[in-house]
Design a protein around this motif. Structure first.
Motif, PDB file in Angstrom:
ATOM      1  N   GLY A 121       0.660  -1.157  -0.052  1.00  0.00           N
ATOM      2  CA  GLY A 121      -0.157  -0.111   0.085  1.00  0.00           C
ATOM      3  C   GLY A 121       0.739   1.383   0.037  1.00  0.00           C
ATOM      4  N   TYR A 122       2.091   0.892   0.028  1.00  0.00           N
ATOM      5  CA  TYR A 122       3.096   2.319   0.220  1.00  0.00           C
ATOM      6  C   TYR A 122       3.083   3.115  -1.221  1.00  0.00           C
ATOM      7  N   GLY A 123       3.116   2.423  -2.344  1.00  0.00           N
ATOM      8  CA  GLY A 123       2.919   3.217  -3.498  1.00  0.00           C
ATOM      9  C   GLY A 123       1.709   4.009  -3.687  1.00  0.00           C
ATOM     10  N   ALA A 124       0.636   3.291  -3.239  1.00  0.00           N
ATOM     11  CA  ALA A 124      -0.780   3.873  -3.460  1.00  0.00           C
ATOM     12  C   ALA A 124      -0.702   5.118  -2.421  1.00  0.00           C
ATOM     13  N   ALA A 125       0.014   5.087  -1.434  1.00  0.00           N
ATOM     14  CA  ALA A 125      -0.068   6.055  -0.274  1.00  0.00           C
ATOM     15  C   ALA A 125       0.691   7.243  -0.933  1.00  0.00           C
ATOM     16  N   LEU A 126       1.788   7.126  -1.474  1.00  0.00           N
ATOM     17  CA  LEU A 126       2.579   8.204  -2.241  1.00  0.00           C
ATOM     18  C   LEU A 126       1.722   8.857  -3.335  1.00  0.00           C
ATOM     19  N   ALA A 127       1.033   7.913  -4.245  1.00  0.00           N
ATOM     20  CA  ALA A 127       0.325   8.605  -5.199  1.00  0.00           C
ATOM     21  C   ALA A 127      -1.123   9.345  -4.915  1.00  0.00           C
ATOM     22  N   ALA A 128      -1.563   8.873  -3.532  1.00  0.00           N
ATOM     23  CA  ALA A 128      -2.791   9.523  -3.054  1.00  0.00           C
ATOM     24  C   ALA A 128      -2.398  10.970  -2.472  1.00  0.00           C
ATOM     25  N   GLN A 129      -0.957  10.736  -1.824  1.00  0.00           N
ATOM     26  CA  GLN A 129      -0.469  12.049  -1.189  1.00  0.00           C
ATOM     27  C   GLN A 129      -0.226  13.111  -2.297  1.00  0.00           C
ATOM     28  N   GLY A 130       0.377  12.565  -3.457  1.00  0.00           N
ATOM     29  CA  GLY A 130       0.787  13.755  -4.633  1.00  0.00           C
ATOM     30  C   GLY A 130      -0.431  13.935  -5.218  1.00  0.00           C
ATOM     31  N   LEU A 131      -1.494  13.249  -5.658  1.00  0.00           N
ATOM     32  CA  LEU A 131      -2.672  13.447  -6.406  1.00  0.00           C
ATOM     33  C   LEU A 131      -3.987  13.692  -5.899  1.00  0.00           C
TER      34      LEU A 131
END
Length: 377
Positions: A121-131
């Motif tokens: 879920g870390y990649g989804a977290a980075l994406a959600a933080q950025g987008l």
């Protein structure tokens, strides 16, 4: 140091100062997504349960992948003394690679992103933080991974859309077409459903299974996508369709060092650690997919073994006189296939796979071309 200091230090190491992902890396609590993990110790997998925050933060905010699932056993569900067998089946990808995959997607503000391979879920977290939550959908074949990621994202205050989906089949499309698809699982050929879920002009970033080849492609109006294999390198686990990977050639590989070959030959080339010769391994992965490798050194003596699920195997050993002696068996001569690629390399000065042009048909066939060289996946 608290976790925020570690995250900021990680951002300094894996992003440049103007990167749109610098902020997300610096304030995403990676430790929430990897409470424990597997590490290889000798010949077995051993559970790593950090006893202090210092140990925990030092490991999870290092730029490395952490194996979270081996075979069918997730580290979350394991106990001390467990030693699972089989191949790694999920991990928390090293942060710099997640950032590079997102960079290759060339994401703009307002883009809708599909993250294929939720994993920790870390990649989804980075994406959600950025987008923003509303712009990110993440899918994984593993129901436990999706549920665990959802809970940990919630702890981080993030709520992207997560779904349990076999990424080789139909993808979620209830919100319309995606502008970007980034896959952190590898596929042999791009599934038809990925192009169907991508909008015209949308960009796909993925890797070819069994290689370190990273593909970027943009969808055209006719439903196909064109792009190339980037000069960058990336490697991910194969996309799973079930709870574990089907049996491979591991057992044959383990016995290859004791077998007498049906053919014994001398190779003109030295023994090579194929798995760490990235371009050679990628070329072999394109032409002869599914080979497993082992390699070891004992002084000047080097031994490399290859095995395939069809029963083919090869063992190459550096003899006392410096020659490479090869034993082979099964329906195909794997070391001779490898040597033919090394001969091509010498003749042409390079292997063609890096930088190759890519065409993905609407039906999901992936075609590679560079000069006169062609391959169809």
């Amino acid at each position: 140091m608290n976790w925020k200091d570690h995250a900021l230090d990680l951002a300094d190491r894996v992003t440049h100062r103007t990167s749109r992902w610098r902020g997300p890396v610096s304030y995403t609590p990676r430790h929430l997504f990897v409470p424990q993990w597997w590490e290889r110790e000798g010949e077995q997998w051993t559970l790593r349960e950090p006893l202090t925050d210092t140990d925990w933060y030092a490991a999870v905010y290092d730029d490395r992948s952490l194996i979270t699932r081996v075979g069918a056993l997730h580290a979350d569900r394991a106990k001390s003394g467990d030693h699972p067998t089989g191949r790694p089946t999920s991990s928390a990808t090293l942060p710099s690679l997640v950032v590079r995959m997102l960079d290759h997607a060339r994401i703009d503000d307002g883009d809708e992103l599909l993250d294929v391979g939720t994993g920790s879920g870390y990649g989804a977290a980075l994406a959600a933080q950025g987008l923003g939550d509303a712009s990110v959908t993440s899918v994984d074949v593993d129901p436990y991974l999706v549920e665990a990621a959802r809970e940990r994202l919630d702890l981080a205050g993030l709520h992207p859309t997560l779904e349990v989906v076999d990424a080789t089949g139909p993808l979620p499309a209830r919100r319309g077409k995606f502008d970007r698809i980034v896959a952190t699982v590898a596929v042999r050929s791009v599934p038809e459903s990925w192009l169907a879920a991508l909008c015209v002009g949308g960009r796909l970033v993925t890797t070819i299974a069994g290689t370190s080849l990273l593909v970027t492609a943009e969808k055209r109006a006719d439903g196909s996508a064109v792009g190339r294999v980037e000069w960058d390198r990336a490697g991910f686990m194969h996309a799973r369709r079930g709870d574990d990977y089907p049996p491979g050639a591991t057992s044959l590989l383990a016995t290859a060092h004791d077998l007498d070959g049906e053919d014994v030959m001398t190779s003109p080339y030295p023994v090579v650690d194929v798995a760490n010769a990235w371009d050679l391994d990628s070329m072999l992965g394109i032409t002869t997919p599914g080979i497993e490798h082992s390699y070891r050194e004992n002084g000047e003596r080097r031994t490399a073994e290859m095995a395939h699920a069809d029963g083919s195997w090869a063992r190459a050993v550096t003899a006392d006189d410096g020659r490479t002696v090869v034993h082979q068996g099964g329906p195909r001569r794997l070391w001779e296939i490898l040597d033919s690629l090394r001969a091509y390399w010498l003749q042409h000065g390079e292997l063609p796979v890096r930088g190759v042009q890519v065409l993905i048909t609407p039906e999901g066939q992936t075609r590679l071309a560079r000069g006169k060289w062609r391959a169809v996946l």
